[in-house]
Design an enzyme around this catalytic site. Structure first.
Site, short mmCIF file in Angstrom:
data_model
loop_
_atom_site.label_atom_id
_atom_site.label_comp_id
_atom_site.label_asym_id
_atom_site.label_seq_id
_atom_site.Cartn_x
_atom_site.Cartn_y
_atom_site.Cartn_z
N ASN A 9 25.48 -83.69 -11.06
CA ASN A 9 25.69 -83.66 -12.50
C ASN A 9 27.24 -84.71 -12.28
O ASN A 9 28.22 -83.10 -11.22
CB ASN A 9 25.94 -82.97 -13.27
CG ASN A 9 26.29 -83.36 -14.27
OD1 ASN A 9 27.53 -83.80 -14.85
ND2 ASN A 9 26.28 -82.75 -15.91
N ARG A 94 23.37 -86.97 -13.96
CA ARG A 94 23.27 -87.48 -15.09
C ARG A 94 24.30 -88.46 -15.46
O ARG A 94 25.58 -88.69 -13.92
CB ARG A 94 24.26 -85.79 -15.47
CG ARG A 94 25.37 -86.26 -16.85
CD ARG A 94 25.87 -85.58 -17.33
NE ARG A 94 26.78 -85.84 -18.10
CZ ARG A 94 27.92 -85.65 -18.86
NH1 ARG A 94 29.00 -84.40 -17.51
NH2 ARG A 94 28.71 -85.61 -19.33
N HIS A 182 27.13 -86.78 -24.32
CA HIS A 182 26.46 -85.59 -24.26
C HIS A 182 25.07 -85.64 -25.13
O HIS A 182 24.65 -84.55 -25.25
CB HIS A 182 27.78 -84.85 -25.17
CG HIS A 182 29.13 -84.54 -24.70
ND1 HIS A 182 29.78 -84.63 -25.65
CD2 HIS A 182 29.19 -84.01 -23.48
CE1 HIS A 182 31.22 -83.70 -24.57
NE2 HIS A 182 30.98 -84.49 -23.48
N ARG A 242 41.57 -85.17 -23.37
CA ARG A 242 41.19 -86.46 -24.06
C ARG A 242 41.98 -86.60 -25.25
O ARG A 242 41.43 -85.63 -26.18
CB ARG A 242 40.09 -86.91 -23.97
CG ARG A 242 39.71 -87.66 -22.60
CD ARG A 242 38.69 -88.10 -22.65
NE ARG A 242 37.82 -86.54 -21.63
CZ ARG A 242 36.17 -86.47 -21.88
NH1 ARG A 242 35.80 -87.48 -22.45
NH2 ARG A 242 35.59 -85.58 -21.08
N GLU A 380 22.03 -79.02 -19.68
CA GLU A 380 22.26 -80.60 -18.89
C GLU A 380 21.00 -80.59 -17.95
O GLU A 380 20.14 -81.97 -18.03
CB GLU A 380 23.34 -81.40 -18.79
CG GLU A 380 23.80 -80.94 -20.22
CD GLU A 380 25.53 -81.72 -20.14
OE1 GLU A 380 25.63 -80.84 -19.02
OE2 GLU A 380 25.95 -82.28 -20.74
#
Ligand code: AMP
Length: 395
Positions: A9, A94, A182, A242, A380
């Site tokens: 990832n 990912r 996500h 962000r 994840e």
């Protein structure tokens, strides 16, 4: 053939890895770790499934100039010495952006790589690193199948009204639509809901993935119906660096009146805004929470207020709310942030049990709360490992 799955990832400033037995549980890695702080102060850490320290060869020294490519070149041979000679039977990645092309995990081939390159400008902080990791693995073990698992795929169940912008339709036709991100995290939470919510699992659930990158997803039938991130992972909630939702007129002003270039604006929006920009201190929520700097407090308050307003805006997509779930670094670990967000949601009937919230219990809502509120750790890597297994089972 039995052996191990490796999951990678590659994030904006970190590379996480995990190793799973190909015939073992996908929720428990044999070995996992990460190199965090790439570009500033990179640090390696790893732990074995026993929870103990990882022996064998030490990780090579890292410096602030060690970039993603160099980290991955160090990581793969290091991993080789920690696999007890077991073959790597599949590598899962990912990948942040699958655009309209990829609605499920996909075996990487040349045409897939071309599509991933094409999508790179839509996720400039992540996609180039995802691509670099795939190329490095192809050099390391050319014959090992690599499976790309997309953060956007989970959201392809959203309705057209949730996808299109109020822009001329030629742009929607060209793929300028809301994709959502996500998705691996939401997929994992969706698969965990029956265990925690029983009959309500298929009801109207909002999941708040609050980490350095933050978003929310509204689900029914454990499928995505709407999400706060859009065309890129800049939209929606305020994040670590962000900006989240922004009047597009601000961009015009920055270009036309301040003379900023596209690259400068990209850096401003992706790296200098959010908690970092508003606090002027850091993007790290744990530090901000305990700071007595009023700008830090304002950043924390804005994060929570914006999380609540974004949550409220998702509710029409699912016609109500049966349960709320917090996950990811902030969602799983910060009782303060959960409490502050929920304080803006009392009108909805959200009421927390302060002790349960403080202890990070699974159910943090009060017994009389109209909306059960839960904390569920995300995973994840487990979703990527499941995709590796599915590929091997079906091939
Ligand atoms: P993630 O991107 O999911 O790894 O989440 C990273 C964010 O989680 C950072 O802003 C951390 O400061 C925050 N975080 C992790 N642990 C805690 C904690 N105990 N309290 C508050 N924030 C935390």
């Amino acid at each position: 053939m039995s052996g191990v799955f490796l999951t990678l990832n590659a994030g904006s400033s970190s590379i996480k890895f995990a190793v799973f037995a190909s015939d073992g549980p996908t929720t428990e890695a044999l070995l996992q770790g990460n190199v965090a702080g790439i570009g500033s102060a990179p640090a390696f850490s790893a732990k074995a499934s026993s929870g103990g320290a990882v022996q064998n060869t030490p990780f090579p020294p890292l410096s602030k100039d060690t970039n993603h490519e160099a980290v991955i070149e160090m990581l793969l041979p290091w991993l080789e010495t920690h696999l007890d000679g077991q073959p790597v039977v599949a590598v899962g990645h990912r990948v942040v952006h699958g655009g309209q092309y990829f609605t499920a995990p996909t075996l990487v081939a040349d045409d897939v790589m071309e599509r991933l390159e094409e999508l790179a400008p839509l996720a400039p902080l992540h996609q180039p690193h995802n691509i670099a990791a795939i190329r490095a693995v192809a050099k390391w073990h050319p014959d090992t199948p690599q499976i790309a698992c997309f953060d956007t795929s989970f959201h392809r169940s959203q309705s057209r009204l949730n996808e299109i912008f109020a822009l001329p339709r030629e742009l929607s036709d060209q793929g300028v639509i809301r994709y959502g991100f996500h998705g691996l995290s939401y997929d994992f939470i969706a698969s965990s809901l029956p265990k925690h919510l029983g009959d309500k699992a298929d009801g109207k659930v909002i999941v708040a993935h609050l980490g350095n990158g933050s978003s929310m997803c509204a689900m029914t039938d454990r499928k995505s119906r709407a999400s706060t991130m859009g065309f890129t992972a800049l939209d929606g909630l305020m994040m670590g660096q962000r900006c989240g939702d922004l009047d597009p007129g601000v961009l015009l002003y920055l270009m036309q009146s301040q003379g900023m270039t596209p690259d400068e604006i990209e850096t401003l929006l992706y790296k200098k805004s959010g908690l970092l920009g508003v606090s002027g201190v850091t993007n790290d929520m744990q530090i901000l929470e305990t700071s007595d700097d009023p700008n830090a407090q304002e950043a924390v308050d804005l994060f929570c207020y914006r999380a609540a307003t974004n949550l409220a805006a998702l509710i029409p997509s699912i016609g109500g709310l049966d349960a709320l779930v917090f996950t990811a670094g902030i969602g799983e670990n910060s009782a303060l942030i959960r409490a502050k967000i929920c304080a803006h949601l009392t009108w909805l009937g959200v009421s927390l049990d302060p002790a349960a919230n403080h202890e990070h219990a699974t159910v943090i809502s009060a017994a009389d709360s109209a909306i059960p509120t839960l904390v569920i750790p995300t995973n994840e890597e487990a979703i990527v490992a499941r995709a590796c297994r599915a590929h091997l089972t079906n091939s």
